[in-house]
Design a protein around this motif. Structure first.
Motif, PDB file in Angstrom:
ATOM      1  N   LEU A 102       0.854  -1.179   0.000  1.00  0.00           N
ATOM      2  CA  LEU A 102       0.000   0.000   0.000  1.00  0.00           C
ATOM      3  C   LEU A 102       0.890   1.229   0.000  1.00  0.00           C
ATOM      4  O   LEU A 102       1.937   1.245   0.652  1.00  0.00           O
ATOM      5  CB  LEU A 102      -0.871   0.043   1.261  1.00  0.00           C
ATOM      6  CG  LEU A 102      -2.053  -0.905   1.376  1.00  0.00           C
ATOM      7  CD1 LEU A 102      -2.723  -0.705   2.725  1.00  0.00           C
ATOM      8  CD2 LEU A 102      -3.060  -0.654   0.260  1.00  0.00           C
ATOM      9  N   VAL A 106      -2.560   6.043   1.321  1.00  0.00           N
ATOM     10  CA  VAL A 106      -3.726   5.241   0.951  1.00  0.00           C
ATOM     11  C   VAL A 106      -5.016   5.842   1.506  1.00  0.00           C
ATOM     12  O   VAL A 106      -5.038   6.422   2.599  1.00  0.00           O
ATOM     13  CB  VAL A 106      -3.551   3.785   1.466  1.00  0.00           C
ATOM     14  CG1 VAL A 106      -3.467   3.747   2.989  1.00  0.00           C
ATOM     15  CG2 VAL A 106      -4.672   2.897   0.981  1.00  0.00           C
ATOM     16  N   ARG A 107      -6.099   5.708   0.754  1.00  0.00           N
ATOM     17  CA  ARG A 107      -7.400   6.164   1.225  1.00  0.00           C
ATOM     18  C   ARG A 107      -7.924   5.208   2.294  1.00  0.00           C
ATOM     19  O   ARG A 107      -7.583   4.035   2.330  1.00  0.00           O
ATOM     20  CB  ARG A 107      -8.401   6.220   0.071  1.00  0.00           C
ATOM     21  CG  ARG A 107      -8.050   7.233  -1.022  1.00  0.00           C
ATOM     22  CD  ARG A 107      -9.176   7.322  -2.037  1.00  0.00           C
ATOM     23  NE  ARG A 107      -9.579   5.999  -2.501  1.00  0.00           N
ATOM     24  CZ  ARG A 107     -10.718   5.750  -3.149  1.00  0.00           C
ATOM     25  NH1 ARG A 107     -11.570   6.724  -3.377  1.00  0.00           N
ATOM     26  NH2 ARG A 107     -10.992   4.535  -3.565  1.00  0.00           N
ATOM     27  N   ARG A 108      -8.789   5.735   3.148  1.00  0.00           N
ATOM     28  CA  ARG A 108      -9.341   4.951   4.259  1.00  0.00           C
ATOM     29  C   ARG A 108      -9.972   3.642   3.772  1.00  0.00           C
ATOM     30  O   ARG A 108      -9.668   2.564   4.293  1.00  0.00           O
ATOM     31  CB  ARG A 108     -10.382   5.800   4.989  1.00  0.00           C
ATOM     32  CG  ARG A 108     -11.102   5.092   6.137  1.00  0.00           C
ATOM     33  CD  ARG A 108     -12.289   5.933   6.592  1.00  0.00           C
ATOM     34  NE  ARG A 108     -11.866   7.268   6.976  1.00  0.00           N
ATOM     35  CZ  ARG A 108     -11.706   7.655   8.247  1.00  0.00           C
ATOM     36  NH1 ARG A 108     -11.935   6.821   9.229  1.00  0.00           N
ATOM     37  NH2 ARG A 108     -11.340   8.876   8.516  1.00  0.00           N
ATOM     38  N   ASP A 109     -10.839   3.722   2.780  1.00  0.00           N
ATOM     39  CA  ASP A 109     -11.548   2.535   2.307  1.00  0.00           C
ATOM     40  C   ASP A 109     -10.585   1.510   1.705  1.00  0.00           C
ATOM     41  O   ASP A 109     -10.788   0.295   1.848  1.00  0.00           O
ATOM     42  CB  ASP A 109     -12.611   2.911   1.277  1.00  0.00           C
ATOM     43  CG  ASP A 109     -13.783   3.668   1.896  1.00  0.00           C
ATOM     44  OD1 ASP A 109     -13.884   3.683   3.139  1.00  0.00           O
ATOM     45  OD2 ASP A 109     -14.581   4.246   1.130  1.00  0.00           O
ATOM     46  N   ASP A 110      -9.558   1.998   1.019  1.00  0.00           N
ATOM     47  CA  ASP A 110      -8.591   1.088   0.403  1.00  0.00           C
ATOM     48  C   ASP A 110      -7.753   0.377   1.458  1.00  0.00           C
ATOM     49  O   ASP A 110      -7.371  -0.788   1.281  1.00  0.00           O
ATOM     50  CB  ASP A 110      -7.680   1.854  -0.564  1.00  0.00           C
ATOM     51  CG  ASP A 110      -8.423   2.320  -1.809  1.00  0.00           C
ATOM     52  OD1 ASP A 110      -9.473   1.726  -2.119  1.00  0.00           O
ATOM     53  OD2 ASP A 110      -7.957   3.279  -2.453  1.00  0.00           O
ATOM     54  N   HIS A 113     -10.013  -2.345   2.905  1.00  0.00           N
ATOM     55  CA  HIS A 113     -10.165  -3.407   1.901  1.00  0.00           C
ATOM     56  C   HIS A 113      -8.892  -4.253   1.814  1.00  0.00           C
ATOM     57  O   HIS A 113      -8.961  -5.494   1.751  1.00  0.00           O
ATOM     58  CB  HIS A 113     -10.476  -2.780   0.546  1.00  0.00           C
ATOM     59  CG  HIS A 113     -10.458  -3.759  -0.587  1.00  0.00           C
ATOM     60  ND1 HIS A 113     -11.436  -4.712  -0.772  1.00  0.00           N
ATOM     61  CD2 HIS A 113      -9.547  -3.951  -1.595  1.00  0.00           C
ATOM     62  CE1 HIS A 113     -11.156  -5.438  -1.832  1.00  0.00           C
ATOM     63  NE2 HIS A 113     -10.016  -5.003  -2.349  1.00  0.00           N
ATOM     64  N   ALA A 114      -7.747  -3.605   1.813  1.00  0.00           N
ATOM     65  CA  ALA A 114      -6.476  -4.320   1.684  1.00  0.00           C
ATOM     66  C   ALA A 114      -6.263  -5.295   2.838  1.00  0.00           C
ATOM     67  O   ALA A 114      -5.851  -6.434   2.630  1.00  0.00           O
ATOM     68  CB  ALA A 114      -5.322  -3.328   1.623  1.00  0.00           C
ATOM     69  N   LEU A 124      -2.438  -8.623  -2.682  1.00  0.00           N
ATOM     70  CA  LEU A 124      -2.856  -7.337  -3.204  1.00  0.00           C
ATOM     71  C   LEU A 124      -2.052  -7.014  -4.457  1.00  0.00           C
ATOM     72  O   LEU A 124      -1.043  -6.334  -4.406  1.00  0.00           O
ATOM     73  CB  LEU A 124      -2.657  -6.252  -2.144  1.00  0.00           C
ATOM     74  CG  LEU A 124      -3.575  -5.038  -2.275  1.00  0.00           C
ATOM     75  CD1 LEU A 124      -5.028  -5.446  -2.051  1.00  0.00           C
ATOM     76  CD2 LEU A 124      -3.186  -3.961  -1.298  1.00  0.00           C
ATOM     77  N   PRO A 127      -3.660  -3.259  -7.964  1.00  0.00           N
ATOM     78  CA  PRO A 127      -3.284  -1.899  -8.342  1.00  0.00           C
ATOM     79  C   PRO A 127      -2.171  -1.886  -9.378  1.00  0.00           C
ATOM     80  O   PRO A 127      -1.222  -2.653  -9.312  1.00  0.00           O
ATOM     81  CB  PRO A 127      -2.808  -1.289  -7.015  1.00  0.00           C
ATOM     82  CG  PRO A 127      -3.505  -2.074  -5.964  1.00  0.00           C
ATOM     83  CD  PRO A 127      -3.575  -3.465  -6.509  1.00  0.00           C
TER      84      PRO A 127
END
Length: 223
Positions: A102, A106-110, A113-114, A124, A127
């Protein structure tokens, strides 16, 4: 089932921010934090988490050595935090057992999810940055060390399994592989499992490394 996580980063605010985001999820629990690589390894030994969120650059013991130690002695899966300016370390981290990467912005949702993806036993790889890094650094490694001929290393695989590992190496998901091979997603899961078992691999990331190191995939090729 609750995903147990250790968050390791030498920057306290970053560490606290990630922990707060993850702890707010109903299915994720941050069981410990660590400020250096040695603390991260100790925390994994003590708490037996499912996922270690680990900065690739850490004091005392760097993230690569910590990932290697954790992967060697536990089933904990390692999710590395990285930035573009430390790309030179990514290949070593893959070799050390990291299951994904990551970016630190990184965004919160990502982030959430990761952690869930890694905990579920996947890697992962989706991306585009990860695909680019894998291709770039496996290519560097191929120059630095002799590759093992695909015919030798991959002889245990069937034709469909060889096709599967090539598609994994290009960053395709199971659903995308199923579409490309015109088979069911269940069949793809079986092929992926067979590839990992036959080659003695921990996860899909290691399958990508093997595909490049054996020359089955050439960085930059398409199709």
């Amino acid at each position: 089932m609750t995903v147990r996580v250790v968050v390791a980063d030498d920057q306290e605010l970053v560490r606290a921010g990630f922990s707060m985001i993850l702890d707010a999820q109903p299915d994720i629990e941050v069981v410990a934090e660590a400020g250096d690589g040695a603390q991260a390894v100790a925390a994994v030994r003590e708490h037996r988490p499912d996922v270690l969120l680990l900065d690739i650059r850490m004091p005392v013991m760097d993230g690569i050595e910590a990932a290697r130690a954790v992967s060697a002695e536990s089933e904990c899966r390692v999710l590395m935090l990285t930035t573009f300016d430390v790309d030179d370390y990514v290949y070593d981290a893959l070799r050390a057992g990291a299951s994904g990467f990551l970016l630190k912005d990184v965004r919160r949702d990502d982030l959430v999810h990761a952690v869930r993806v890694i905990a579920a036993g996947e890697s992962l790889l989706a991306p585009s940055v990860t695909r680019r890094l894998i291709a770039e650094f496996t290519a560097k490694a191929a120059v630095a060390r002799p590759t093992v001929p695909a015919s030798q290393r991959l002889a245990v695989l069937t034709g469909r399994e060889r096709e599967t590992i090539k598609l994994i190496a290009r960053g395709l998901s199971n659903a995308e592989i199923a579409e490309a091979m015109v088979v069911s997603e269940h069949t793809v899961k079986t092929h992926v499992s067979n590839v990992l078992t036959k080659l003695g691999l921990r996860d899909r990331v290691q399958a990508v490394i093997v595909a490049y190191e054996t020359g089955l995939i050439v960085p930059g090729e398409s199709g």
